[in-house]
Scaffold this motif. Structure first.
Motif, PDB file in Angstrom:
ATOM      1  N   MET A  41      12.840  -8.478  22.548  1.00 12.62           N
ATOM      2  CA  MET A  41      12.965  -7.204  21.461  1.00 12.62           C
ATOM      3  C   MET A  41      13.723  -6.467  21.940  1.00 12.62           C
ATOM      4  N   LYS A  42      14.360  -5.820  21.425  1.00  9.86           N
ATOM      5  CA  LYS A  42      15.480  -4.490  21.496  1.00  9.86           C
ATOM      6  C   LYS A  42      14.583  -3.339  21.074  1.00  9.86           C
ATOM      7  N   ILE A  43      15.062  -2.281  21.910  1.00 14.83           N
ATOM      8  CA  ILE A  43      14.523  -1.007  21.633  1.00 14.83           C
ATOM      9  C   ILE A  43      15.303  -0.034  22.064  1.00 14.83           C
ATOM     10  N   ASP A  44      15.818   1.349  21.311  1.00 15.40           N
ATOM     11  CA  ASP A  44      16.650   1.971  21.856  1.00 15.40           C
ATOM     12  C   ASP A  44      16.245   2.852  22.927  1.00 15.40           C
ATOM     13  N   PRO A  45      16.657   2.808  24.091  1.00 14.11           N
ATOM     14  CA  PRO A  45      16.105   3.306  25.233  1.00 14.11           C
ATOM     15  C   PRO A  45      16.326   4.986  25.269  1.00 14.11           C
ATOM     16  N   ASP A  46      16.861   5.687  24.469  1.00 15.32           N
ATOM     17  CA  ASP A  46      16.744   6.952  24.347  1.00 15.32           C
ATOM     18  C   ASP A  46      15.810   7.468  23.245  1.00 15.32           C
ATOM     19  N   LYS A  47      14.990   6.557  22.495  1.00 18.21           N
ATOM     20  CA  LYS A  47      14.259   6.992  21.589  1.00 18.21           C
ATOM     21  C   LYS A  47      12.898   6.253  21.982  1.00 18.21           C
TER      22      LYS A  47
END
Ligand code: CUA
Length: 156
Positions: A41-47
């Motif tokens: 699963m992917k996630i925006d590391p800045d958010k």
């Protein structure tokens, strides 16, 4: 101008090779834009702090009686700093990082997973014995790496 027979053949061959090349590049570009690489699963590391479930890290009891612990790793600690979970219940750990690669390793168990910015990792574990379990970071992550830890309190 009159092209020699062989020059014509090579010219056609060259154009066809170019068309094939462009199709392959086009298809790969299409794939990269539309399918995630790998099964994570992917996630925006800045958010991370704005993205569910990591906007509210903590312990959640689910409808089927199991638990989920949502945790964010960052230099040099974990959020939340300490959690309490019941013994004998299945715990799903859900982790990500908001900066660099860490790990989430519960000493004395087989829970030992990477905490990677941009990815969500999961591991299930049932603590049979109550007690205090130490969580450490096994991936070198900077000057505070050796101090990066938290505790899981397992209660009856
Ligand atoms: Cu975090 Cu080492």
């Amino acid at each position: 101008m009159h092209l020699h027979k062989y020059e014509k053949i090579w010219l056609i061959f060259g154009i066809m090779a170019l068309i094939i090349f462009l199709s392959v590049v086009g298809v790969s570009a299409f794939h990269q834009g539309h399918t995630p690489s790998g099964g994570h699963m992917k996630i925006d590391p800045d958010k991370v702090s704005e993205t569910a479930p990591f906007d509210q890290p903590g312990v959640y009891e689910k409808e089927d009686g199991t638990y989920e612990v949502v945790m964010v790793g960052k230099a040099f600690g974990y959020d939340p700093g300490a959690v309490q979970v019941p013994a004998g219940k299945e715990i799903l750990f859900t982790v990500t990082s908001s900066d660099v690669v860490h790990s989430f390793s519960v000493v004395g168990t087989n829970v030992n997973m990477m905490v990677v910015p941009g990815e969500i990792n999961h591991k299930k574990h049932t603590f049979q014995e109550p007690g205090t379990y130490l969580v450490i970071c096994n991936e070198y992550c900077g000057s505070g790496h050796h101090f990066m830890s938290t505790e899981i309190e397992v209660v009856e």
